[in-house]
Scaffold this motif. Structure first.
Motif, PDB file in Angstrom:
ATOM      1  N   LYS A 197       0.828  -1.204   0.000  1.00 42.68           N
ATOM      2  CA  LYS A 197       0.000   0.000   0.000  1.00 42.68           C
ATOM      3  C   LYS A 197       0.864   1.257   0.000  1.00 42.68           C
ATOM      4  O   LYS A 197       0.436   2.309   0.471  1.00 42.68           O
ATOM      5  N   GLU A 198       2.065   1.150  -0.543  1.00 39.01           N
ATOM      6  CA  GLU A 198       2.974   2.298  -0.528  1.00 39.01           C
ATOM      7  C   GLU A 198       2.423   3.467  -1.361  1.00 39.01           C
ATOM      8  O   GLU A 198       2.466   4.620  -0.924  1.00 39.01           O
TER       9      GLU A 198
ATOM     10  N   ALA B   3       0.042   9.093  -1.414  1.00 38.40           N
ATOM     11  CA  ALA B   3      -1.021  10.038  -1.775  1.00 38.40           C
ATOM     12  C   ALA B   3      -1.756  10.544  -0.532  1.00 38.40           C
ATOM     13  O   ALA B   3      -2.026  11.743  -0.398  1.00 38.40           O
ATOM     14  N   ASP B   4      -2.071   9.637   0.387  1.00 36.79           N
ATOM     15  CA  ASP B   4      -2.796  10.021   1.597  1.00 36.79           C
ATOM     16  C   ASP B   4      -1.962  10.953   2.476  1.00 36.79           C
ATOM     17  O   ASP B   4      -2.467  11.943   3.004  1.00 36.79           O
TER      18      ASP B   4
ATOM     19  N   VAL C 153       7.932   4.436   3.333  1.00 41.11           N
ATOM     20  CA  VAL C 153       7.951   5.613   2.455  1.00 41.11           C
ATOM     21  C   VAL C 153       8.696   6.728   3.167  1.00 41.11           C
ATOM     22  O   VAL C 153       8.868   6.710   4.390  1.00 41.11           O
ATOM     23  N   PHE C 154       9.146   7.701   2.388  1.00 40.12           N
ATOM     24  CA  PHE C 154       9.870   8.840   2.959  1.00 40.12           C
ATOM     25  C   PHE C 154       9.456  10.113   2.249  1.00 40.12           C
ATOM     26  O   PHE C 154       9.334  10.144   1.033  1.00 40.12           O
TER      27      PHE C 154
ATOM     28  N   CYS D  21      -5.690   8.537   6.135  1.00 38.82           N
ATOM     29  CA  CYS D  21      -4.749   7.675   6.861  1.00 38.82           C
ATOM     30  C   CYS D  21      -5.160   6.214   6.775  1.00 38.82           C
ATOM     31  O   CYS D  21      -5.038   5.483   7.759  1.00 38.82           O
ATOM     32  N   ARG D  22      -5.617   5.784   5.620  1.00 40.14           N
ATOM     33  CA  ARG D  22      -6.165   4.430   5.511  1.00 40.14           C
ATOM     34  C   ARG D  22      -5.134   3.354   5.810  1.00 40.14           C
ATOM     35  O   ARG D  22      -5.436   2.362   6.460  1.00 40.14           O
ATOM     36  N   PHE D  23      -3.908   3.551   5.340  1.00 39.51           N
ATOM     37  CA  PHE D  23      -2.895   2.509   5.462  1.00 39.51           C
ATOM     38  C   PHE D  23      -1.666   2.970   6.235  1.00 39.51           C
ATOM     39  O   PHE D  23      -0.696   2.227   6.341  1.00 39.51           O
ATOM     40  N   VAL D  24      -1.705   4.184   6.751  1.00 35.26           N
ATOM     41  CA  VAL D  24      -0.537   4.731   7.454  1.00 35.26           C
ATOM     42  C   VAL D  24      -0.381   4.073   8.815  1.00 35.26           C
ATOM     43  O   VAL D  24      -1.361   3.876   9.539  1.00 35.26           O
TER      44      VAL D  24
END
Length: 299
Positions: A58-59, A64-65, A129-130, A159-162
């Protein structure tokens, strides 16, 4: 034998054609250099930013989120003009002056584009991710604000996958000299000087895709950079030192004593817990109180 010469001349002609093709390809590469973009898409010494972990595979949606989330907070904290990258806005009276408006448009065209506040870096590591950041964004206070709001019950749509956010205020090359350099730069404002005496601290290193560093060696080097007059306390710390090593770069930052209370800056866990303990989670004062008790037991 008479036919041999034409074949040689024809082969020579084909060779010239191949040379022309090579020149054309070389010219195309020269006309479209990508070096600037490549540098922007890498993590380099001197950068600052925010690491984030996410759900597997889900990167892309996480990037995007987070871009939307970060941009929204930048607008809230620093204002629309800064968040959108524009430095100044003309007077409404200027709009009525056609000549001034034309000059302004020409100036906007000629000046280089303002760098965005947040630039994502494409990584080849799953669940990671960065984002590079630039002033006025200060990664530690910026991430702390997001996490504190989440703990207070603010529901972020993006923040669905964060999962976890980790702010970084200094980055150097991942070697011993780089570790010492970034440690000196990042730790000095927090530990050096009479006003910073007697701090309790903890060190939490994370090493990804790097076999040159050992956890214990990193801790020893960072502890030496902290300097004398301070005490290690893994639970009741005043300051927590992050050391993030990823491939050929090493980053560091210092956060406050409420890191564990804020679920280690894990957005996913913070979103699940606020309804259960909202009154305790939102009160900033009680945070240091339980920490010394745990500290005494640990020592």
């Amino acid at each position: 034998m008479a036919d041999a010469a034409p074949f040689k001349r024809k082969a020579k002609s084909d060779a010239r054609g191949n040379d022309d093709t090579k020149r054309t390809k070389g010219k195309k590469r020269w006309e479209m250099p990508k070096r600037g973009n490549a540098e922007a898409r890498q993590i380099n010494p001197g950068d600052v930013g925010i690491w984030a972990t996410c759900a597997m595979k889900k990167e892309a949606p996480t990037v995007a989120d987070l871009r939307d989330l970060f941009q929204g907070y930048a607008t809230k904290l620093y204002g629309d003009q800064t968040a959108n990258g524009s430095e100044e806005e003309g007077d409404s009276d200027v709009g009525s002056d056609i000549e001034a408006e034309i000059k302004k448009e020409l100036a906007d065209i000629r000046k280089p584009a303002v760098k965005p506040l947040f630039t994502s870096v494409k990584l080849d590591t799953q669940c990671l991710v960065f984002f590079k950041t630039r002033a006025p964004v200060e990664p530690v206070s910026f991430v702390h604000k997001i996490c504190q709001d989440t703990a207070d019950g603010v529901q972020h749509k993006n923040c669905r996958f964060v999962k976890r956010l980790t702010p970084i205020t200094g980055i150097e090359k991942a070697n011993q000299k780089g570790l010492e350099t970034v440690a000196e730069k990042v730790l000095a404002p927090h530990f050096h000087g009479d006003e910073n005496a007697g701090k309790k601290f903890a060190i939490r290193p994370t090493i990804r895709n790097n076999k040159d560093f050992k956890r214990d060696d990193v801790i020893k080097t960072v502890a030496a950079a902290v300097g004398p007059g301070h005490k290690v306390d893994l639970h009741g710390y005043d300051l927590l030192i992050f050391v993030e090593i990823y491939k050929n770069v090493i980053g560091m930052s210092v956060v406050g004593p409420d890191f564990d209370k804020l679920k280690r800056y894990n957005i996913e866990e913070l979103r699940q817990g606020p309804a259960e303990g909202a009154p305790d989670a939102t009160a900033p004062a009680p945070a240091p109180a339980p920490a010394p008790a745990v500290s005494v037991e640990s020592t």
